[in-house]
Scaffold this motif. Structure first.
Motif, PDB file in Angstrom:
ATOM      1  N   MET A   1      14.267 -32.299  24.211  1.00 20.35           N
ATOM      2  CA  MET A   1      13.795 -30.943  24.083  1.00 20.35           C
ATOM      3  C   MET A   1      14.376 -30.356  22.804  1.00 20.35           C
ATOM      4  N   PRO A   2      13.521 -29.852  21.916  1.00 22.13           N
ATOM      5  CA  PRO A   2      14.021 -29.290  20.671  1.00 22.13           C
ATOM      6  C   PRO A   2      14.699 -27.935  20.893  1.00 22.13           C
ATOM      7  N   VAL A   3      15.794 -27.736  20.192  1.00 20.63           N
ATOM      8  CA  VAL A   3      16.513 -26.466  20.193  1.00 20.63           C
ATOM      9  C   VAL A   3      16.582 -26.010  18.753  1.00 20.63           C
ATOM     10  N   SER A   4      16.162 -24.766  18.511  1.00 23.87           N
ATOM     11  CA  SER A   4      16.129 -24.255  17.148  1.00 23.87           C
ATOM     12  C   SER A   4      16.768 -22.885  17.070  1.00 23.87           C
ATOM     13  N   GLY A   5      17.412 -22.632  15.948  1.00 23.26           N
ATOM     14  CA  GLY A   5      17.910 -21.305  15.626  1.00 23.26           C
ATOM     15  C   GLY A   5      16.993 -20.718  14.569  1.00 23.26           C
ATOM     16  N   ILE A   6      16.520 -19.502  14.804  1.00 20.38           N
ATOM     17  CA  ILE A   6      15.625 -18.866  13.846  1.00 20.38           C
ATOM     18  C   ILE A   6      16.147 -17.489  13.450  1.00 20.38           C
ATOM     19  N   VAL A   7      15.792 -17.079  12.238  1.00 22.48           N
ATOM     20  CA  VAL A   7      16.103 -15.752  11.737  1.00 22.48           C
ATOM     21  C   VAL A   7      14.784 -14.995  11.657  1.00 22.48           C
ATOM     22  N   ILE A   8      14.759 -13.823  12.261  1.00 21.29           N
ATOM     23  CA  ILE A   8      13.542 -13.026  12.326  1.00 21.29           C
ATOM     24  C   ILE A   8      13.769 -11.730  11.551  1.00 21.29           C
ATOM     25  N   ARG A   9      13.025 -11.547  10.478  1.00 23.73           N
ATOM     26  CA  ARG A   9      13.097 -10.307   9.704  1.00 23.73           C
ATOM     27  C   ARG A   9      12.034  -9.370  10.269  1.00 23.73           C
ATOM     28  N   ILE A  10      12.451  -8.141  10.574  1.00 24.49           N
ATOM     29  CA  ILE A  10      11.552  -7.201  11.243  1.00 24.49           C
ATOM     30  C   ILE A  10      11.497  -5.870  10.504  1.00 24.49           C
ATOM     31  N   ASP A  11      10.486  -5.084  10.855  1.00 26.47           N
ATOM     32  CA  ASP A  11      10.404  -3.693  10.430  1.00 26.47           C
ATOM     33  C   ASP A  11      11.367  -2.910  11.329  1.00 26.47           C
ATOM     34  N   PRO A  12      12.414  -2.308  10.764  1.00 23.12           N
ATOM     35  CA  PRO A  12      13.413  -1.631  11.606  1.00 23.12           C
ATOM     36  C   PRO A  12      12.819  -0.524  12.482  1.00 23.12           C
ATOM     37  N   GLU A  13      11.717   0.063  12.067  1.00 24.01           N
ATOM     38  CA  GLU A  13      11.100   1.116  12.872  1.00 24.01           C
ATOM     39  C   GLU A  13      10.446   0.562  14.130  1.00 24.01           C
ATOM     40  N   GLN A  14      10.208  -0.747  14.169  1.00 29.38           N
ATOM     41  CA  GLN A  14       9.582  -1.377  15.337  1.00 29.38           C
ATOM     42  C   GLN A  14      10.548  -2.307  16.072  1.00 29.38           C
ATOM     43  N   ARG A  15      11.828  -2.130  15.824  1.00 34.72           N
ATOM     44  CA  ARG A  15      12.856  -3.005  16.411  1.00 34.72           C
ATOM     45  C   ARG A  15      12.750  -3.083  17.934  1.00 34.72           C
ATOM     46  N   ASP A  16      12.632  -1.945  18.601  1.00 25.55           N
ATOM     47  CA  ASP A  16      12.592  -1.947  20.070  1.00 25.55           C
ATOM     48  C   ASP A  16      11.399  -2.730  20.606  1.00 25.55           C
ATOM     49  N   GLN A  17      10.246  -2.592  19.944  1.00 25.34           N
ATOM     50  CA  GLN A  17       9.052  -3.313  20.384  1.00 25.34           C
ATOM     51  C   GLN A  17       9.216  -4.820  20.162  1.00 25.34           C
ATOM     52  N   VAL A  18       9.808  -5.201  19.029  1.00 24.64           N
ATOM     53  CA  VAL A  18      10.019  -6.622  18.754  1.00 24.64           C
ATOM     54  C   VAL A  18      11.000  -7.207  19.768  1.00 24.64           C
ATOM     55  N   LEU A  39      17.082 -10.235  13.130  1.00 26.81           N
ATOM     56  CA  LEU A  39      17.461 -10.717  14.456  1.00 26.81           C
ATOM     57  C   LEU A  39      17.631 -12.226  14.384  1.00 26.81           C
ATOM     58  N   VAL A  40      18.463 -12.752  15.247  1.00 26.36           N
ATOM     59  CA  VAL A  40      18.637 -14.202  15.361  1.00 26.36           C
ATOM     60  C   VAL A  40      18.295 -14.582  16.792  1.00 26.36           C
ATOM     61  N   ALA A  41      17.556 -15.685  16.938  1.00 24.35           N
ATOM     62  CA  ALA A  41      17.183 -16.150  18.266  1.00 24.35           C
ATOM     63  C   ALA A  41      17.335 -17.656  18.341  1.00 24.35           C
ATOM     64  N   VAL A  42      17.564 -18.144  19.545  1.00 27.16           N
ATOM     65  CA  VAL A  42      17.600 -19.572  19.830  1.00 27.16           C
ATOM     66  C   VAL A  42      16.378 -19.891  20.675  1.00 27.16           C
ATOM     67  N   LEU A  43      15.633 -20.907  20.237  1.00 32.82           N
ATOM     68  CA  LEU A  43      14.458 -21.367  20.983  1.00 32.82           C
ATOM     69  C   LEU A  43      14.809 -22.662  21.689  1.00 32.82           C
ATOM     70  N   ASP A  44      14.527 -22.733  22.962  1.00 31.80           N
ATOM     71  CA  ASP A  44      14.792 -23.932  23.761  1.00 31.80           C
ATOM     72  C   ASP A  44      13.479 -24.335  24.423  1.00 31.80           C
ATOM     73  N   ALA A  45      12.686 -25.121  23.701  1.00 36.13           N
ATOM     74  CA  ALA A  45      11.332 -25.453  24.142  1.00 36.13           C
ATOM     75  C   ALA A  45      11.279 -26.840  24.771  1.00 36.13           C
TER      76      ALA A  45
END
Length: 94
Positions: A1-18, A39-45
């Protein structure tokens, strides 16, 4: 199962929705950073197809500017594949 770390660049005004969109994805573990637009997230697919689908879904969330891969580990898949290939090698004498 692949595990990935990703960096997500977002619009700060939409942070809560993201953040809400990411929280709804079971295979995503969010690691919020103090910066309002990263934001940083770990994907465990389960497999590479699901991992790719997750990255596309994250990129499609309103407010997401970009998604970048920072870490990827799939060695347990390679080990499993090697063991299956050895077990099904028809060229070995019996």
């Amino acid at each position: 199962m692949p595990v990935s770390g990703i960096v997500i660049r977002i619009d700060p005004e939409q942070r809560d929705q993201v953040v809400a969109g990411l929280a709804a994805m079971a295979e995503v573990e969010l690691q919020p950073l103090p910066d309002n637009n990263i934001l940083v997230a770990v994907l465990d697919a389960a497999d590479f197809e699901r991992e790719n689908a997750l990255v596309r879904a994250i990129g499609d969330l309103p407010g997401v500017v970009s998604v970048s891969l920072s870490y990827h580990n799939f060695e347990d898949m390679a080990v499993g594949r090697s063991a299956r290939q050895e077990g099904s090698d028809l060229s070995r004498p019996k």
